[in-house]
Design a protein around this motif. Structure first.
Motif, PDB file in Angstrom:
ATOM      1  N   VAL A   1      -2.364  -4.441  -1.425  1.00  0.00           N
ATOM      2  CA  VAL A   1      -2.243  -2.997  -1.217  1.00  0.00           C
ATOM      3  C   VAL A   1      -1.691  -2.326  -2.472  1.00  0.00           C
ATOM      4  N   ALA A   2      -2.397  -1.274  -2.932  1.00  0.00           N
ATOM      5  CA  ALA A   2      -2.001  -0.558  -4.144  1.00  0.00           C
ATOM      6  C   ALA A   2      -1.290   0.759  -3.831  1.00  0.00           C
ATOM      7  N   ARG A   3      -1.710   1.458  -2.764  1.00  0.00           N
ATOM      8  CA  ARG A   3      -1.088   2.743  -2.438  1.00  0.00           C
ATOM      9  C   ARG A   3      -1.345   3.074  -0.967  1.00  0.00           C
ATOM     10  N   SER A   4      -0.698   4.147  -0.498  1.00  0.00           N
ATOM     11  CA  SER A   4      -0.803   4.520   0.913  1.00  0.00           C
ATOM     12  C   SER A   4      -0.641   6.020   1.067  1.00  0.00           C
ATOM     13  N   ASP A   5      -1.022   6.519   2.252  1.00  0.00           N
ATOM     14  CA  ASP A   5      -0.672   7.884   2.620  1.00  0.00           C
ATOM     15  C   ASP A   5      -0.126   7.828   4.046  1.00  0.00           C
TER      16      ASP A   5
END
Length: 458
Positions: free
Chosen positions: A431-435
């Motif tokens: 996982v690199a990023r999230s919202d």
């Protein structure tokens, strides 16, 4: 001698996953009897519409769908929950051919036979062993019971679908085996009340593969977990779990990796008085203790829930208590409905109804508060390696789901370099990023196609 063309049936399926399973059973029977399924109104000899009737918006959607089918085709049979709500269908659309209630396979087939006699030479071997499915090939809903013994004051489902009727455990397991053999990678266990499974049968012992198995939630779930192991990582996901104390018994199975660490529990509210008016068990305090206990046993558990805002008599202070519960509980996934005065629901007679605009305002405030909680919890996954199930592949990448994501109601994992993957396969991603809802990831360096003995998250 030329064979006559098979009669063609159009089909419209509305409502929840339980209604979807009803549709799948009707379609399976239609194909088993030799009827063809038409993808359009124009090509159909008649149309079956499986309706929903739970809240006002669903009733209107169902009536609109019936009207569209009548306009486009003219010959319509109606089934499903709306059919159990008196004569509303006949009054609104008097030209329909027949109306039945939910899970009424025999009645629907009888109505079809009356309009289009059964073909004389059906090819039952054309129907796959797992039946006709309306979901993608790699996941399927597994319905373990019908009906409900509860009488929640906001709900009319028991009056439409009747009391709890559990399927024998052996029957459920044999269906699950057929689905796995057909390539299903994820089994989504559904019912009106999954945790009450087997109560009506007094947890009777059944047989599966020559071995005894009790018709009870914990035993069924454990057996499904064994299918998961034998099926090279098949996922088992639990939905509609009423918060009974014995739900605690399935949490160790999640911690052991035998089923997904995911629980869909409709808490509905947190205030004790409102829960009592809803005719729901427990209270916010009880549920907070239960959530803490579940996380102590299985720290990686994902908890989804639904709530009702603006229930009749709900005060500002009681709604504030619900918001406080959300902050303390830190649930992973939440849905919220503004209270809808469904015709026939006992709650409609309660005093001090909340105005519609205020109901909607409270719903929006709850979802706004939950969005911050969800974003906070998803940020904790950044940098982690997850096992995901691929749903779709596009030139831009792949769309998948982790153990924390049920199809259509939860978030997804966008795999930015997943163009080489295939729908229905497992992959490992970092996982690199999230919202507030979704994750973005890239294939893990150890190989996106590695299926061997992977954990749900590392």
């Amino acid at each position: 001698m030329r064979r006559k063309k098979s009669p063609k049936i159009g089909f419209v399926s509305l409502g929840c996953p339980k209604a979807l399973v009803d549709s799948e059973r009707i379609l399976t029977q239609l194909r088993a009897e030799g009827y063809a399924i038409s993808p359009s109104y124009e090509g159909a000899d008649l149309v079956v519409v499986n309706t929903c009737g739970f809240i006002d918006a669903a009733v209107q959607e169902s009536l609109d769908a019936i009207g569209e089918a009548l306009q486009q085709n003219g010959r319509v049979i109606v089934t499903g929950c709306l059919g159990a709500k008196g004569d509303i269908v006949a009054r609104t659309h008097p030209s329909v051919l027949a109306v039945t209630g939910p899970h009424a396979l025999e009645a629907v087939m009888g109505a079809v036979h009356a309009q289009l006699p059964r073909p004389h030479d059906p090819f039952s071997d054309l129907v796959p062993a797992q039946g006709i499915k309306l979901t993608p090939r790699h996941y399927a809903y597994l319905k373990i019971s019908e009906g409900c013994n509860h009488h929640c004051s906001f709900c009319i489902i028991p009056s439409m679908r009747g009391p709890l009727v559990s399927r024998p455990a052996g029957e459920v397991m044999r269906e699950a085996e057929r689905l796995v053999e057909a390539g299903v990678k994820e089994l989504l266990v559904i019912s009106q009340d999954t945790s009450a499974y087997g109560v009506d049968l007094r947890y009777r012992t059944d047989f599966w593969g020559g071995w005894p198995i009790r018709t009870r939630m914990r035993e069924l779930v454990a057996a499904l977990g064994e299918l998961g192991r034998a099926g090279e990582g098949v996922w088992v996901r639990l939905h509609y779990v009423y918060p009974y104390p014995h739900v605690d018994d399935v949490i160790p199975l999640m911690a052991q990796g035998r089923i997904l660490p995911y629980l869909d529990v409709p808490f509905q509210h947190a205030n004790r008085r409102i829960l009592r008016l809803m005719k729901r068990p427990a209270s916010g305090e009880d549920n907070l203790e239960r959530i803490r206990a579940w996380r102590a046993v299985c720290p990686e558990i994902t908890i989804r829930s639904t709530f009702i805002a603006g229930f009749p008599g709900e005060t500002g202070a009681e709604f504030a208590e619900l918001l406080e519960f959300l902050e303390e509980a830190e649930l992973d996934r939440v849905g919220c409905f503004a209270y809808s005065p469904v015709e026939g629901a006992g709650a409609n007679a309660l005093p001090d109804p909340v105005p519609a605009a205020l109901r909607e305002e409270r719903r929006a405030r709850l979802m706004q508060a939950q969005e911050k909680i969800s974003a906070r919890r998803l940020r904790r996954r950044v940098g982690k390696t997850l096992r995901v199930l691929v749903d779709a592949v596009t030139p831009e990448g792949a769309v998948a789901r982790s153990a924390a994501d049920a199809p259509e109601i939860d978030g997804v994992v966008h795999i930015e370099d997943g163009q080489h993957l295939k729908p229905g396969e497992f992959a490992r991603v970092k996982v690199a990023r999230s919202d507030a809802h979704d994750l973005w990831a890239r294939c893990a360096k150890s190989g996106a196609r590695n299926r061997a003995k992977e954990v749900q998250a590392e």
